[in-house]
Design a protein around this motif. Structure first.
Motif, PDB file in Angstrom:
ATOM      1  N   ALA A   3       0.621  -1.536  -0.320  1.00 59.26           N
ATOM      2  CA  ALA A   3      -0.212   0.329   0.627  1.00 59.26           C
ATOM      3  C   ALA A   3       1.323   1.280   0.278  1.00 59.26           C
ATOM      4  N   ASP A   4       2.021   1.309   0.691  1.00 58.05           N
ATOM      5  CA  ASP A   4       2.987   2.476   0.609  1.00 58.05           C
ATOM      6  C   ASP A   4       3.749   2.381  -0.585  1.00 58.05           C
ATOM      7  N   LEU A   5       3.452   1.412  -1.500  1.00 55.93           N
ATOM      8  CA  LEU A   5       4.635   1.275  -2.768  1.00 55.93           C
ATOM      9  C   LEU A   5       4.071   2.678  -3.372  1.00 55.93           C
ATOM     10  N   TRP A   6       5.152   3.368  -4.118  1.00 54.62           N
ATOM     11  CA  TRP A   6       4.371   4.369  -5.583  1.00 54.62           C
ATOM     12  C   TRP A   6       5.489   3.684  -6.488  1.00 54.62           C
ATOM     13  N   ARG A   7       4.438   3.373  -8.016  1.00 55.74           N
ATOM     14  CA  ARG A   7       5.521   2.963  -8.905  1.00 55.74           C
ATOM     15  C   ARG A   7       4.758   4.217  -9.644  1.00 55.74           C
ATOM     16  N   LEU A   8       5.397   4.712 -10.403  1.00 60.80           N
ATOM     17  CA  LEU A   8       4.897   6.286 -11.221  1.00 60.80           C
ATOM     18  C   LEU A   8       5.726   5.468 -12.607  1.00 60.80           C
ATOM     19  N   SER A   9       5.365   6.244 -14.092  1.00 61.52           N
ATOM     20  CA  SER A   9       5.898   6.128 -14.701  1.00 61.52           C
ATOM     21  C   SER A   9       6.123   7.243 -15.603  1.00 61.52           C
ATOM     22  N   LEU A  10       7.101   7.186 -16.269  1.00 62.62           N
ATOM     23  CA  LEU A  10       7.750   8.794 -16.680  1.00 62.62           C
ATOM     24  C   LEU A  10       8.288   8.964 -17.888  1.00 62.62           C
ATOM     25  N   PRO A  11       6.945   9.198 -19.218  1.00 70.55           N
ATOM     26  CA  PRO A  11       7.537   9.641 -20.016  1.00 70.55           C
ATOM     27  C   PRO A  11       8.475  11.036 -20.370  1.00 70.55           C
ATOM     28  N   VAL A  12       9.569  11.171 -21.441  1.00 68.44           N
ATOM     29  CA  VAL A  12      10.220  11.509 -21.644  1.00 68.44           C
ATOM     30  C   VAL A  12      10.501  11.666 -22.828  1.00 68.44           C
ATOM     31  N   GLU A  13      10.991  13.184 -23.424  1.00 69.07           N
ATOM     32  CA  GLU A  13      10.566  13.410 -25.173  1.00 69.07           C
ATOM     33  C   GLU A  13      12.091  13.291 -24.741  1.00 69.07           C
ATOM     34  N   GLU A  14      12.983  12.571 -26.055  1.00 75.09           N
ATOM     35  CA  GLU A  14      14.163  13.595 -26.021  1.00 75.09           C
ATOM     36  C   GLU A  14      14.686  15.142 -25.889  1.00 75.09           C
ATOM     37  N   GLY A  15      15.967  16.094 -25.656  1.00 75.72           N
ATOM     38  CA  GLY A  15      15.370  17.046 -25.120  1.00 75.72           C
ATOM     39  C   GLY A  15      14.509  17.684 -24.198  1.00 75.72           C
ATOM     40  N   GLY A  16      13.103  17.066 -24.125  1.00 74.59           N
ATOM     41  CA  GLY A  16      12.466  17.708 -23.168  1.00 74.59           C
ATOM     42  C   GLY A  16      12.509  16.958 -21.984  1.00 74.59           C
ATOM     43  N   VAL A  17      11.978  18.032 -20.850  1.00 71.60           N
ATOM     44  CA  VAL A  17      11.934  17.496 -19.355  1.00 71.60           C
ATOM     45  C   VAL A  17      10.806  17.669 -19.106  1.00 71.60           C
TER      46      VAL A  17
ATOM     47  N   ASN B 135      12.331   8.879 -30.120  1.00 69.00           N
ATOM     48  CA  ASN B 135      12.529  10.225 -29.926  1.00 69.00           C
ATOM     49  C   ASN B 135      12.192  10.280 -28.359  1.00 69.00           C
ATOM     50  N   TYR B 136      12.091   9.565 -27.829  1.00 66.60           N
ATOM     51  CA  TYR B 136      11.292   9.452 -26.218  1.00 66.60           C
ATOM     52  C   TYR B 136      11.743   8.156 -25.168  1.00 66.60           C
ATOM     53  N   SER B 137      12.198   8.477 -23.897  1.00 69.76           N
ATOM     54  CA  SER B 137      12.505   7.210 -23.144  1.00 69.76           C
ATOM     55  C   SER B 137      11.406   6.867 -22.134  1.00 69.76           C
ATOM     56  N   ILE B 138      11.109   6.321 -21.582  1.00 68.92           N
ATOM     57  CA  ILE B 138      10.035   5.702 -20.780  1.00 68.92           C
ATOM     58  C   ILE B 138      11.025   5.111 -19.361  1.00 68.92           C
ATOM     59  N   LEU B 139      10.385   6.342 -18.141  1.00 68.70           N
ATOM     60  CA  LEU B 139      11.596   5.439 -16.617  1.00 68.70           C
ATOM     61  C   LEU B 139      10.140   5.355 -16.609  1.00 68.70           C
ATOM     62  N   GLU B 140      10.424   4.709 -14.658  1.00 66.37           N
ATOM     63  CA  GLU B 140       9.663   4.218 -13.963  1.00 66.37           C
ATOM     64  C   GLU B 140      10.420   4.749 -13.205  1.00 66.37           C
ATOM     65  N   LEU B 141       9.749   4.973 -11.957  1.00 65.82           N
ATOM     66  CA  LEU B 141      10.359   5.513 -10.595  1.00 65.82           C
ATOM     67  C   LEU B 141       8.918   4.626  -9.629  1.00 65.82           C
TER      68      LEU B 141
END
Ligand code: HEM
Lengths: 265, 413
Positions: free
Chosen positions: B172-186, B372-378
């Motif tokens: 229940a305390d676990l956070w799993r978030l997906s973070l897509p970022v474009e190349e050059g983008g923030v 042109n993008y990468s998907i990271l997971e936090l």
């Protein structure tokens, strides 16, 4: 020292191991055993020496290429086999481990770079080898425990005594179960590094866990019911079915269509 | 000494297998019934309710063990109870092994009983709880005296107890978030599994996304339906300039090979265009028919179409798109506009940043190395250290099993 010198080391190790194994299978006197130990130890030392020299010449730990990792496969498999042999006097386990180790050495010899060359990124991890080695050893031991169980059942129906079989089965299950536990836990630690979660109930994980549970049942069943040998032997035979499904059958299950362990291109 | 044999009626103490299995199965069935009435999956409470529940749970088991002198308490730490609880739990996991989980369109009875989302069902919760109670009582009873054997017992059982409790309560305390970022983008917006957006306390810039690929491989393709003609485990021919090899009855020779190329009228040439594809000039000699063909083949990409080399009426030579060897993202994490840290995130090599672990999970697979993008997971998993403690306890306890095996020798019985 580089791969160019590899063949000579392979020959020496293989020769020493096979001779040692032969003597282990026919051990008769004290002299025999001392000789056997020298052969086995020198064989192992030879191949370890090679990897140390290789390490030295590469100026980095030889853990990177497939051939290098396979070298470690070979060394660890042999060491585990030797430890189990010296502790438990299981000759078949020594034979199994050494033959497997030799096969790995020779795959390197004939095809240093083929075989799984296109390893997907998630599999390129230092956890990969220990994870697979302990599973293979665990499965081998548990498979043997089931064979002992089946032999026990046969003896039982013939009205013979099975005390020795069940005692042997108990020990083999304990050791095999421990290796299965290592496999599960190494897998969990690895998965955390690779995917961020240690357990996802992936079908292969689920089946490995089922197998683990059935052997757990066997272990606990044996605590009190020392007399119900027949039931215990049947649990062993049943556990083997779970083991086989986990090992081979997983690709055919409807629940396994999205498993990360089913690799197909 | 003669042992007196008296028949014990059902329910009479000490309880044995009949009572144990009755209780275990009743727990399971009760779980199914509650599931059918509530209808949804269980969600466990988060911090700090979970730690309070865990504390009360441990305290209860301890107090009951210490002060209640009823035979039922003894039953709770008996092998019979353990076997029944493990059996029923195994049955549930076995169902999980056969029934596809998390399927949207499951038959009515599966949804009612929760069998298509077992790990979140009441039946699972109840049987796991029974298992934990029995395990808990067993650990307390066998904790003393402190001997090597009891230590190993403790490591295995307490380790398992800790792993299950910490992993379930921690979920229940676990956070799993997906973070897509474009190349050059923030980006500072991450998404959970339900696509709900969260604003992060920092921003992530994708400086560069890189893929290293294996060499493309050659295979025989059936002309009739465009499928590859190969069995699992068949060896494929890896492309390299100057390489020779056999594929079925065809002898192949790679005359030329470009990693990145573009079709230029009839031939291929190196190119740095986005979407440039690997191409090779190959000679294929049919050793059976004594036929020779020469031509360019290319795996194509999202931007250029593939080309094949027809070998005979049945098959053509095809190039299979290279598979990724490794991929990684160079990222810069901004805490403020001025304060930032650079990292490289790679598969199997997550990085840590202020309580989060950042994983490389994906990219634009259609575009492959031109992604042109990468998907990271936090991932934030505050209970992880506790789970690890449990795992290492079991590892240590299992080492003892390897060494000692079934401790009692036959002769001693
Ligand atoms: C990591 C998993 C486990 C391992 C390796 C393990 C191993 C063992 C071993 C080797 C024994 C025999 C101890 C002896 O003979 O002195 C034992 C006893 C026992 N185990 Fe487990 N077990 C595990 C999980 C469980 C679970 C999940 C339960 C209950 C739900 C359980 C309940 C018991 C009970 C009740 C005993 C008998 C203790 C006694 O009579 O003193 N165990 N276990």
């Amino acid at each position: 020292m580089t791969w160019i010198h590899y063949p000579i080391f392979v020959y020496i190790t293989t020769f020493l191991w096979l001779m040692g194994l032969l003597m282990a299978l026919y051990d008769q006197s004290r002299m025999y055993r001392i000789f056997r130990d020298i052969l086995l130890m020198t064989g192992t030392a030879t191949i370890i020496l090679f990897s140390i020299l290789l390490w030295h010449s590469l100026e980095r730990p030889p853990f990177r290429t497939l051939a290098e990792t396979r070298l470690w496969y070979s060394i660890f498999t042999a060491i585990i086999g030797l430890v189990i042999f010296y502790r438990w006097k299981m000759k078949w386990m020594l034979a199994y481990a050494l033959v497997m180790a030799i096969v790995f050495l020779f795959i390197n010899y004939f095809k240093p770079d083929t075989f799984d060359k296109t390893l997907m990124p998630a599999l390129q991890s230092p956890w990969f080898i220990p994870h697979v080695i302990v599973y293979i050893i665990g499965y081998a031991l548990l498979a043997v425990s089931s064979l002992i169980g089946i032999k026990g059942l046969y003896l039982l129906y013939k009205g013979k005594l099975v005390d020795k079989s069940i005692w042997l089965a108990d020990n083999v299950v304990y050791i095999g179960f421990a290796f299965l536990t290592f496999g599960l836990l190494f897998g969990a630690l690895w998965a955390k590094e690779a995917w961020g979660h240690y357990w996802t109930w992936d079908p292969k994980e689920t089946w490995a866990f089922i197998t683990w549970l059935v052997y757990l049942l066997y272990i606990h069943f044996r605590i009190r019911k020392r007399k119900s040998v027949k039931a215990a032997l049947w649990i062993l035979a049943l556990a083997f079915v779970a083991l086989l499904i986990c090992w081979f059958g997983i690709n055919y299950l409807p629940s396994a269509q999205s498993s990360v362990h089913v690799y197909s291109s | 000494m003669e042992k007196k044999v008296t028949k014990r009626g059902f329910g009479q103490h000490p309880w044995g297998y009949p009572e144990s299995f009755t209780i275990a199965f009743s727990t399971l069935i009760l779980g199914f019934i509650i599931q059918a009435f509530t209808g949804t999956g269980v969600s466990l409470p988060g911090w700090p309710v979970n730690i309070i529940i865990a504390a009360i749970f441990i305290l209860y088991i301890f107090l009951i063990h210490r002060f209640v002198k009823h035979p039922v308490v003894k039953w709770f730490s008996s092998p019979q109870a353990a076997i029944a609880a493990i059996s029923v739990f195994t049955i549930l996991v076995l169902l999980m092994g056969f029934i596809p989980q998390r399927q949207a369109e499951a038959p009515e009875f599966l949804r009612l009983s929760g069998l298509n989302f077992i790990t979140r069902s009441w039946a699972y919760l109840m049987t796991a709880l029974l298992l934990l109670i029995i395990l808990g009582f067993t650990i307390i009873r066998r904790f003393l005296p402190i001997t090597v054997k009891n230590m190993a017992f403790f490591l295995n059982h307490a380790g398992l107890w800790i792993v299950i409790v910490a992993a379930s309560l921690g979920s229940a305390d676990l956070w799993r978030l997906s973070l897509p970022v474009e190349e050059g983008g923030v980006s500072f917006t991450a998404y959970d599994v339900n696509n709900k957006a969260y604003r992060l306390p920092f921003a992530v810039k994708l400086i560069d996304f890189e893929i290293e690929e294996y060499s493309p491989r050659l295979g025989l393709m059936r002309n009739s339906d465009g499928t590859l003609k190969m069995k699992k485990g068949d060896k494929l021919f890896e492309v390299e300039k100057g390489k020779e090899g056999m594929l079925d009855q065809f002898k192949l020779f790679v005359v030329n090979y470009y990693e990145n190329s573009r079709k230029d009228s009839l031939r291929y040439d190196t190119s740095s265009m986005v979407g440039a594809a690997p191409a090779a000039l190959v000679v294929a000699i049919d050793t059976r028919e004594k036929d020779t063909v020469l031509g360019w083949i290319s795996s194509g990409s999202f931007n250029v179409s593939p080309s094949y080399l027809p070998l005979n009426r049945e098959v053509s030579l095809a190039m299979i798109s290279p598979s990724p060897e490794k991929y990684s993202s160079k990222i810069r994490i901004f805490e403020t506009m001025e304060e930032y840290h650079d990292f490289t995130v790679e598969v199997n090599k997550p990085v840590k940043f202020s309580g989060w672990k950042i994983y490389q999970v994906g990219y634009n697979e259609r575009m492959g190395k031109w992604s042109n993008y990468s998907i990271l997971e936090l991932v934030k998993d505050p209970w992880l250290p506790v789970v690890y403690i449990g795992i290492f306890m079991i590892l240590a306890g299992s080492l003892y099993l390897v060494w000692m095996g079934r401790a009692k020798k036959m002769e001693e019985k």
